[in-house]
Design a protein around this motif. Structure first.
Motif, PDB file in Angstrom:
ATOM      1  N   ASN A  26       0.584  -1.144  -0.055  1.00 47.32           N
ATOM      2  CA  ASN A  26       0.066   0.063  -0.033  1.00 47.32           C
ATOM      3  C   ASN A  26       0.869   1.206  -0.043  1.00 47.32           C
ATOM      4  OD1 ASN A  26      -2.348  -1.464   0.082  1.00 47.32           O
ATOM      5  ND2 ASN A  26      -2.698  -1.128   2.207  1.00 47.32           N
ATOM      6  N   HIS A  27       2.021   1.152   0.412  1.00 47.15           N
ATOM      7  CA  HIS A  27       2.967   2.250   0.458  1.00 47.15           C
ATOM      8  C   HIS A  27       3.807   2.542  -0.949  1.00 47.15           C
ATOM      9  CE1 HIS A  27       5.851   5.171   1.521  1.00 47.15           C
ATOM     10  NE2 HIS A  27       5.194   5.612   2.731  1.00 47.15           N
ATOM     11  N   PRO A  28       3.632   3.579  -1.487  1.00 48.58           N
ATOM     12  CA  PRO A  28       4.407   3.878  -2.948  1.00 48.58           C
ATOM     13  C   PRO A  28       6.071   3.935  -2.654  1.00 48.58           C
ATOM     14  CG  PRO A  28       3.226   5.827  -2.494  1.00 48.58           C
ATOM     15  CD  PRO A  28       2.715   4.649  -1.439  1.00 48.58           C
ATOM     16  N   ASN A  29       6.848   3.638  -3.282  1.00 40.29           N
ATOM     17  CA  ASN A  29       8.217   3.698  -3.170  1.00 40.29           C
ATOM     18  C   ASN A  29       8.450   5.349  -3.358  1.00 40.29           C
ATOM     19  OD1 ASN A  29      10.927   3.847  -2.980  1.00 40.29           O
ATOM     20  ND2 ASN A  29      11.060   2.387  -4.916  1.00 40.29           N
ATOM     21  N   ARG A  30       9.026   6.027  -2.293  1.00 38.88           N
ATOM     22  CA  ARG A  30       9.571   7.296  -2.212  1.00 38.88           C
ATOM     23  C   ARG A  30      10.410   7.696  -3.363  1.00 38.88           C
ATOM     24  NH1 ARG A  30       9.268   6.082   3.571  1.00 38.88           N
ATOM     25  NH2 ARG A  30       7.186   7.092   4.284  1.00 38.88           N
ATOM     26  N   TYR A  31      11.298   6.710  -3.841  1.00 34.67           N
ATOM     27  CA  TYR A  31      12.361   6.822  -4.287  1.00 34.67           C
ATOM     28  C   TYR A  31      12.093   6.885  -6.080  1.00 34.67           C
ATOM     29  CZ  TYR A  31      16.065   6.772  -0.836  1.00 34.67           C
ATOM     30  OH  TYR A  31      16.848   6.874   0.290  1.00 34.67           O
ATOM     31  N   ASN A  32      10.676   6.449  -6.040  1.00 29.70           N
ATOM     32  CA  ASN A  32      10.302   6.624  -7.424  1.00 29.70           C
ATOM     33  C   ASN A  32      10.064   8.395  -7.809  1.00 29.70           C
ATOM     34  OD1 ASN A  32      10.677   4.062  -8.000  1.00 29.70           O
ATOM     35  ND2 ASN A  32       8.477   3.427  -7.603  1.00 29.70           N
ATOM     36  N   TYR A  33       9.780   8.915  -6.803  1.00 28.63           N
ATOM     37  CA  TYR A  33       9.390  10.426  -7.122  1.00 28.63           C
ATOM     38  C   TYR A  33      10.776  11.380  -6.948  1.00 28.63           C
ATOM     39  CZ  TYR A  33       4.927   8.814  -6.254  1.00 28.63           C
ATOM     40  OH  TYR A  33       3.848   7.765  -6.655  1.00 28.63           O
TER      41      TYR A  33
END
Length: 335
Positions: free
Chosen positions: A310-317
């Motif tokens: 449920n948690h998106p990967n912050r490093y993708n941003y």
């Protein structure tokens, strides 16, 4: 030319250039001194001390606002939350570069995994000419896998080496003391990138393929259309390539001019090249545009399901949207 033709010519001149009135003619006959240019005096909270000529090349010469002094005192007394708030206000309200640096540093120590909140401020400092911000962008955002600053498995294969190369060149242009070994390392990396397909690692001579460079940035190479499309869409070279175009058009030609103006103490609001660049990058977007994304990314990892789905990967941003802008802005104010 006959008399009638001359008369027609005179009428045409009068029609196209109507004569001045008597008052206007009298005014035009005098030499009028141009009005003095308006002197812009920023408010006290936004006015930075001027750096001396000898300090122009010193990175510590970037002017410090009162927020920086307050934040530094609070940080020394271990009031980290208050210090963080002071540095954030100094960055967001006055465009103070040292405040941006301390905000990024304190934020990193308090919330090391919140890379998405630091990125816009690292960019703000970098476009103002502070080379430490540029190095932090390279190591923390663009190539954390190669520099071993990211231990998140989901972030593999999304290093933005073209952006790393861009900021490496800017650092070199602004710092004459950069070791030759560092410059050679950057050049060798670019040469190495051109010897294999960035997706499947096939080499032109070894694997009997013809490598073709990206038609936009010319940095990455591909063995065929399939790998190029995968890199373009699936791994978001689309966003990286477009952001690189923004930097080349709106930052590179003015980088030294912006840096000199900031170090000299000019109000950043009145540096048009800087404000145009911030707009192109989306740093001054309305907070409402990314408020929900920030709330989602700020969710603690402990609140996820067991598999973390449920948690998106912050490093993708870390890099850019498909338009080349940042996912999350810094402040909508002109700083």
């Amino acid at each position: 030319m006959g008399r009638k033709q001359k008369l027609r010519e005179e009428k045409r001149k009068i029609k196209n250039n109507p004569p001045l009135s008597v008052a206007a003619t009298a005014t035009a006959s005098k030499t009028v001194a141009p009005a003095p240019a308006a002197i812009i005096v920023p408010p006290d909270d936004h006015q930075f001390p001027r750096a001396s000529t000898n300090e122009q090349t010193d990175l510590n010469a970037f002017p410090k606002s009162n927020f920086y002094k307050v934040g530094t005192g609070l940080h020394k007394d271990n009031f980290f939350d208050l210090a963080l708030n002071a540095f954030k206000r100094g960055a967001a309200e006055t465009g103070c570069v040292p405040c941006m640096m301390e905000y990024a540093n304190v934020h990193m120590h308090k919330q090391g995994n919140m890379i998405h909140l630091r990125l816009p401020w690292l960019l703000e400092g970098a476009i103002r000419g502070h080379t430490t911000f540029m190095s932090m962008l390279i190591h923390m955002c663009y190539s954390p896998n190669r520099y071993d600053t990211c231990h998140n498995e989901e972030s593999k294969h999304i290093d933005a080496v073209a952006l790393e190369n861009y900021w490496g060149r800017i650092i070199t242009s602004m710092n004459p003391d950069i070791p030759l070994t560092t410059i050679e390392r950057r050049k060798n990396l670019k040469k190495e990138i051109g010897t294999f397909c960035v997706i499947c690692s096939k080499k032109d001579l070894k694997d009997d393929v013809t490598l073709v460079a990206c038609g936009k940035c010319g940095y990455y190479y591909y063995c065929g259309k399939e790998c190029q499309l995968k890199h373009w869409y699936d791994l978001n070279h689309l966003g990286e390539c477009r952001q690189l175009k923004i930097f080349n058009e709106y930052h590179k030609p003015y980088a030294k001019r912006i840096r000199k103006a900031i170090i000299s103490g000019d109000d950043p609001k009145h540096i048009p090249e800087l404000q145009t660049l911030r707009t192109k990058l989306g740093l001054n977007r309305p907070i409402e545009d990314y408020k929900e994304l920030v709330e989602l990314l700020n969710t603690d990892d402990d609140d996820d399901d067991d598999d973390g789905s449920n948690h998106p990967n912050r490093y993708n941003y870390r890099v850019a949207t498909k338009k080349g802008t940042v996912h999350i802005g810094s402040t909508p104010e002109s700083i």
